[in-house]
Design a protein around this motif. Structure first.
Motif, PDB file in Angstrom:
ATOM      1  N   UNK A  47       0.828  -1.211   0.000  1.00 54.54           N
ATOM      2  CA  UNK A  47       0.000   0.000   0.000  1.00 54.54           C
ATOM      3  C   UNK A  47       0.860   1.258   0.000  1.00 54.54           C
ATOM      4  N   UNK A  48       1.944   1.261   0.732  1.00 50.41           N
ATOM      5  CA  UNK A  48       2.840   2.417   0.756  1.00 50.41           C
ATOM      6  C   UNK A  48       3.463   2.659  -0.611  1.00 50.41           C
ATOM      7  N   UNK A  53       3.336   6.119  -5.718  1.00 50.41           N
ATOM      8  CA  UNK A  53       3.149   6.406  -7.149  1.00 50.41           C
ATOM      9  C   UNK A  53       1.802   7.061  -7.432  1.00 50.41           C
ATOM     10  N   UNK A  54       1.036   7.337  -6.373  1.00 45.56           N
ATOM     11  CA  UNK A  54      -0.209   8.076  -6.525  1.00 45.56           C
ATOM     12  C   UNK A  54      -1.445   7.258  -6.836  1.00 45.56           C
ATOM     13  N   UNK A  55      -1.334   5.920  -6.763  1.00 42.24           N
ATOM     14  CA  UNK A  55      -2.489   5.072  -7.083  1.00 42.24           C
ATOM     15  C   UNK A  55      -3.502   4.968  -5.947  1.00 42.24           C
ATOM     16  N   UNK A  56      -3.046   5.151  -4.724  1.00 37.90           N
ATOM     17  CA  UNK A  56      -3.952   5.105  -3.575  1.00 37.90           C
ATOM     18  C   UNK A  56      -3.606   6.252  -2.627  1.00 37.90           C
ATOM     19  N   UNK A  57      -4.549   6.569  -1.776  1.00 35.66           N
ATOM     20  CA  UNK A  57      -4.308   7.530  -0.699  1.00 35.66           C
ATOM     21  C   UNK A  57      -4.941   6.963   0.563  1.00 35.66           C
ATOM     22  N   UNK A  58      -4.532   7.524   1.695  1.00 38.95           N
ATOM     23  CA  UNK A  58      -5.056   6.991   2.948  1.00 38.95           C
ATOM     24  C   UNK A  58      -5.415   8.115   3.901  1.00 38.95           C
ATOM     25  N   UNK A  59      -6.294   7.772   4.815  1.00 45.22           N
ATOM     26  CA  UNK A  59      -6.656   8.663   5.911  1.00 45.22           C
ATOM     27  C   UNK A  59      -6.675   7.825   7.184  1.00 45.22           C
ATOM     28  N   UNK A  67      -7.757   3.111   3.113  1.00 37.78           N
ATOM     29  CA  UNK A  67      -7.161   3.318   1.795  1.00 37.78           C
ATOM     30  C   UNK A  67      -8.246   3.436   0.734  1.00 37.78           C
ATOM     31  N   UNK A  68      -7.981   4.307  -0.243  1.00 38.93           N
ATOM     32  CA  UNK A  68      -8.881   4.385  -1.389  1.00 38.93           C
ATOM     33  C   UNK A  68      -8.072   4.636  -2.647  1.00 38.93           C
TER      34      UNK A  68
END
Length: 103
Positions: A47-48, A53-59, A67-68
């Motif tokens: 996930x990191x 590379x900008x494919x996912x982000x997290x909160x 993750x989304x």
């Protein structure tokens, strides 16, 4: 730049993660770890890398990280593949015309 996106998606586990997020929506690291046959720590590393590379982000939600998927890099990769496809179609069309004219 699409090369890092394709590189990241070249790993079957990371591709499964992105597919899961696209189909099922945001989820926690623990939920992602259930989708791929690796430990939670290994899933977090995947996930990191996807985040880098900008494919996912997290909160953060409490103690969990949610993750989304980020669609822009996927759209850019799709656009790049569409350009390549058109180039190949044109090349094949020229080859076909050459072969048919030479008969």
């Amino acid at each position: 730049m699409t090369a890092p996106v394709f590189d990241a998606l070249g790993d079957p586990n990371r591709l499964r993660i992105v597919t899961r997020l696209c189909e099922g929506g945001p989820c926690s690291t623990s939920q992602v770890a259930q989708v791929i046959p690796v430990t939670r720590q290994a899933a977090a590393k995947h996930l990191q890398l996807l985040e880098a590379v900008g494919l996912v982000s997290s909160t953060r939600r409490g103690r969990e990280r949610i993750w989304e998927v980020q669609t822009r890099p996927l759209a850019e990769a799709g656009d790049y593949l569409a350009v390549l496809s058109r180039r190949w179609d044109a090349t094949i069309g020229r080859l076909r015309a050459h072969v048919e004219d030479g008969s």
